[in-house]
Motif scaffolding. Structure first.
Motif, short mmCIF file in Angstrom:
data_model
loop_
_atom_site.label_atom_id
_atom_site.label_comp_id
_atom_site.label_asym_id
_atom_site.label_seq_id
_atom_site.Cartn_x
_atom_site.Cartn_y
_atom_site.Cartn_z
N LEU A 197 -0.04 7.52 10.05
CA LEU A 197 -0.95 6.26 10.35
C LEU A 197 -0.99 6.51 12.12
O LEU A 197 -0.07 6.20 12.58
CB LEU A 197 -0.59 4.97 10.11
CG LEU A 197 -0.50 4.90 8.41
CD1 LEU A 197 0.09 3.68 7.98
CD2 LEU A 197 -1.92 4.90 7.69
N CYS A 225 -0.46 -1.08 11.80
CA CYS A 225 -1.35 -0.70 10.74
C CYS A 225 -0.37 -0.24 9.28
O CYS A 225 0.47 0.38 9.52
CB CYS A 225 -2.16 0.72 10.89
SG CYS A 225 -3.26 1.29 9.50
N SER A 240 -8.16 0.33 15.59
CA SER A 240 -8.54 1.26 14.57
C SER A 240 -7.23 1.95 14.17
O SER A 240 -6.39 2.15 15.28
CB SER A 240 -9.46 2.28 15.16
OG SER A 240 -10.70 1.72 15.39
N CYS A 241 -7.09 2.29 12.75
CA CYS A 241 -6.04 3.42 12.24
C CYS A 241 -6.64 4.24 11.46
O CYS A 241 -7.34 4.05 10.73
CB CYS A 241 -5.44 2.27 11.50
SG CYS A 241 -3.97 3.01 10.59
N ALA A 242 -6.29 5.47 11.58
CA ALA A 242 -6.66 6.60 10.95
C ALA A 242 -5.45 7.14 10.08
O ALA A 242 -4.48 7.27 10.61
CB ALA A 242 -7.23 7.81 12.02
N LYS A 259 -14.09 8.13 6.17
CA LYS A 259 -13.28 8.65 7.42
C LYS A 259 -11.91 8.45 7.38
O LYS A 259 -11.14 8.73 8.18
CB LYS A 259 -14.08 7.79 8.53
CG LYS A 259 -15.37 8.24 8.79
CD LYS A 259 -15.92 7.39 9.94
CE LYS A 259 -17.62 7.90 10.56
NZ LYS A 259 -17.97 7.08 11.57
N LYS A 260 -11.58 7.76 6.11
CA LYS A 260 -9.96 7.34 6.03
C LYS A 260 -9.53 6.72 7.37
O LYS A 260 -8.32 6.74 8.03
CB LYS A 260 -8.95 8.69 5.97
CG LYS A 260 -9.39 9.53 4.62
CD LYS A 260 -8.48 10.57 4.52
CE LYS A 260 -9.00 11.31 3.25
NZ LYS A 260 -7.63 12.60 3.21
N THR A 261 -10.36 5.37 7.54
CA THR A 261 -10.11 4.65 8.74
C THR A 261 -9.99 3.15 8.18
O THR A 261 -10.87 2.96 7.39
CB THR A 261 -11.00 4.67 10.07
OG1 THR A 261 -12.29 4.57 9.57
CG2 THR A 261 -10.69 6.06 10.50
N ARG A 315 -13.01 -1.21 6.08
CA ARG A 315 -12.46 0.23 5.87
C ARG A 315 -13.67 1.23 5.72
O ARG A 315 -14.63 0.77 5.23
CB ARG A 315 -11.55 0.21 4.88
CG ARG A 315 -12.11 -0.14 3.64
CD ARG A 315 -11.01 -0.25 2.56
NE ARG A 315 -10.35 0.80 2.06
CZ ARG A 315 -9.11 1.24 1.35
NH1 ARG A 315 -8.46 -0.15 1.08
NH2 ARG A 315 -8.44 1.95 1.44
N ASP A 316 -13.05 2.36 5.95
CA ASP A 316 -14.32 3.59 5.78
C ASP A 316 -13.47 4.51 4.99
O ASP A 316 -12.77 5.30 5.71
CB ASP A 316 -14.82 3.94 7.18
CG ASP A 316 -15.86 5.15 7.08
OD1 ASP A 316 -15.92 5.80 5.86
OD2 ASP A 316 -16.93 5.18 7.93
N GLU A 331 -2.51 4.29 15.34
CA GLU A 331 -3.42 3.27 15.61
C GLU A 331 -4.02 3.69 17.07
O GLU A 331 -3.47 4.41 17.78
CB GLU A 331 -2.53 2.14 15.66
CG GLU A 331 -1.86 1.54 14.21
CD GLU A 331 -0.71 1.78 14.48
OE1 GLU A 331 0.23 1.02 13.65
OE2 GLU A 331 0.12 2.41 15.25
N THR A 384 -10.19 -0.75 10.36
CA THR A 384 -10.68 -1.33 11.72
C THR A 384 -10.22 -2.99 11.68
O THR A 384 -10.61 -3.48 10.60
CB THR A 384 -11.98 -1.07 12.16
OG1 THR A 384 -12.43 0.31 12.04
CG2 THR A 384 -12.50 -1.89 13.32
#
Length: 117
Positions: free
Chosen positions: A4, A95, A21-23, A75-77, A71-72, A6, A79
């Motif tokens: 993860l 995150c 944001s967190c991917a 995109k695996k994110t 969440r998306d 951030e 927010t």
């Protein structure tokens, strides 16, 4: 191995806004619970917001009406939109991913949010 990352922390004046944001690298992201925790100096880590795979959200009472988690899955994110920030929101924000199949939790490295009065 879940990772993860951030981004979006920083310094802001009281009343201002920030977006975190967190991917995630999870291959099962759309099935994972996602969220944000925070830890202020000298205090325990606390829940800020959660979003379930289906989109149901939960917030700490202290941030209700000011913060919004989203969440998306494509995109695996995830927010965290933070508005009307207060000095007491100052903390390191983490995150969090929950893998419901294994009951494992994962956290990012954290991002500092500082709100000046």
């Amino acid at each position: 191995q879940v990772q993860l990352v951030e981004s979006g922390g920083g310094l802001v004046q009281a009343g201002g806004s920030l977006t975190l944001s967190c991917a995630a690298s999870s291959n099962t992201f759309s099935f994972n619970g996602m969220g944000w925790d925070r830890q202020a100096p000298g205090k325990q880590r606390e829940l800020v917001a959660r979003i379930r795979p289906g989109g149901i959200t939960t917030y700490a009472n202290s941030v209700k009406g000011r913060f919004t988690i989203s969440r998306d899955n494509a995109k695996k994110t995830v927010t965290l939109q933070m508005n009307s920030l207060k000095p007491e929101d100052t903390a390191v924000y983490y995150c969090k991913l929950t893998d419901w199949s294994t009951r494992d939790d994962y956290w990012g490295q954290g991002t500092q949010v500082t709100v000046s009065s």
